[in-house]
Design a protein around this motif. Structure first.
Motif, PDB file in Angstrom:
ATOM      1  N   UNK A  70     -11.042  -2.677   4.084  1.00  6.61           N
ATOM      2  CA  UNK A  70      -9.969  -3.546   4.578  1.00  6.61           C
ATOM      3  C   UNK A  70     -10.432  -4.980   4.819  1.00  6.61           C
ATOM      4  N   UNK A  71     -11.748  -5.192   4.929  1.00  2.13           N
ATOM      5  CA  UNK A  71     -12.256  -6.555   5.097  1.00  2.13           C
ATOM      6  C   UNK A  71     -12.171  -7.335   3.780  1.00  2.13           C
ATOM      7  N   UNK A  72     -11.912  -6.648   2.663  1.00  2.00           N
ATOM      8  CA  UNK A  72     -11.712  -7.330   1.382  1.00  2.00           C
ATOM      9  C   UNK A  72     -10.226  -7.654   1.216  1.00  2.00           C
ATOM     10  N   UNK A  77      -3.901  -5.156  -1.539  1.00  2.13           N
ATOM     11  CA  UNK A  77      -3.176  -5.212  -2.810  1.00  2.13           C
ATOM     12  C   UNK A  77      -3.417  -3.944  -3.625  1.00  2.13           C
ATOM     13  N   UNK A  78      -4.665  -3.508  -3.686  1.00  2.00           N
ATOM     14  CA  UNK A  78      -4.974  -2.284  -4.433  1.00  2.00           C
ATOM     15  C   UNK A  78      -4.264  -1.094  -3.797  1.00  2.00           C
ATOM     16  N   UNK A  79      -4.270  -1.052  -2.476  1.00  2.00           N
ATOM     17  CA  UNK A  79      -3.625   0.035  -1.738  1.00  2.00           C
ATOM     18  C   UNK A  79      -2.108   0.038  -2.000  1.00  2.00           C
ATOM     19  N   UNK A  80      -1.505  -1.164  -1.980  1.00  2.00           N
ATOM     20  CA  UNK A  80      -0.042  -1.262  -2.101  1.00  2.00           C
ATOM     21  C   UNK A  80       0.452  -1.111  -3.529  1.00  2.00           C
ATOM     22  N   UNK A  81      -0.229  -1.791  -4.471  1.00  2.00           N
ATOM     23  CA  UNK A  81       0.260  -1.770  -5.857  1.00  2.00           C
ATOM     24  C   UNK A  81      -0.196  -0.515  -6.596  1.00  2.00           C
TER      25      UNK A  81
END
Lengths: 199, 199
Positions: A70-72, A77-81
């Motif tokens: 999560x610090x990145x 974006x990777x999680x959501x898309x």
């Protein structure tokens, strides 16, 4: 009468562009040696890229494990898309990759800042990187579990390769700020008697 | 009167032996570049070793992900004993590593067959390999989940390194029977402004 504006979006099926189709079931060979990778994401038309060296090959599909937290800026974006491009930089992109890994996409347009050319692929919104050796469009197969390791399991859905690139060596992060460039390649295919399907 | 037989088990705290203590919190640097590893297991005093290149660094502890499946003779031992040694072979062990990866421990004593010297470590029953560059004693933190990827999460508990080994290069599997030896190392520590704790 107005003429329809011709799209300037550069799509990778244009044969003047560098990336060529690469067999998807051989794309694990990009990841198995453990090179530094670039992870490209896109949200609402805004592209971002980060550097990753905590990665592994996990299947011939290909399946790839990538740890980012999560610090990145790319994590959300990777999680959501649920999709990204894994791009394999050549040794002549080492300084750019280190620069990319030492700033954040929430403040900088990294494609512009590091002179990377985005090319539209076929399967995901995130772009390929024209300058890389290879690119693999990926979907997220598993999001991180709650074990604190932030491991995404990705599945490659389309692979691209630039056969004309002169610099074909990749590079590996040691984790201490030093990087190892590929040296000599040794062919031991004749000894791979148990794994003939892979060679 | 009979004299007690002196043990001939070679323990690594004997200073005539090659492996030296290595800081555990720096042992992730053995894994992050993605070299070919040897996974050493031991069950009821019988040692076994297999070759693995689907591995990744997942934490600074160190935490390491290693994928091996039930088709590997080592799988059951690793699953049952919950411990192993991850050993980092040097480039001059490449042919042995490929040989080890192309036969099975259920039929062959691989330590004997490939002229490896087992050394007893401190934390786990599986031995270190005297000929390797480095060895990390590990415990299993997570066994594979049922996602078909056979990923073990290991935690290093004791690290060893041979500082006197002349050949310090590792090697990387491409996955097609060819192997890449480490080439030049580039020092970019001055550019790692975001990751100063790691360098």
């Amino acid at each position: 009468m107005t003429m329809a504006k011709k799209t300037t979006k550069r799509r990778q099926n244009d044969t003047t562009l560098p990336m060529r189709d690469f067999p998807l079931n051989r794309a694990f060979t990009f990841f198995e040696p453990g090179p530094v990778l670039l992870v490209v994401t896109s949200l609402n038309g805004r592209h971002n890229v980060m550097t990753a060296s905590w990665t592994m090959s996990l299947g011939f599909t290909p399946i790839i494990g990538v740890s980012l937290g999560p610090w990145n800026h790319s994590y959300e974006t990777l999680f959501e898309t649920g999709e990204c491009v894994l791009s394999i930089p050549a040794a002549d992109m080492m300084e750019a990759a280190v620069g990319i890994g030492n700033c954040s996409g929430d403040r900088i347009n990294k494609f512009k800042n590091f002179h990377l050319t985005p090319l539209q692929g076929q399967k995901v919104a995130a772009p390929l990187i024209a300058e890389s050796l290879a690119n693999v469009e990926c979907i997220v197969r598993e999001k991180p579990s709650n074990n604190g390791l932030y491991l995404f399991i990705l599945e490659g859905v389309k692979a691209w390769y630039n056969p004309d690139r002169e610099e074909k060596r990749t590079f590996h992060a040691k984790g201490d700020g030093t990087f190892i460039i590929d040296g000599e390649t040794i062919d031991l295919r004749h000894k791979m008697t148990k794994w003939e399907d892979c060679i």
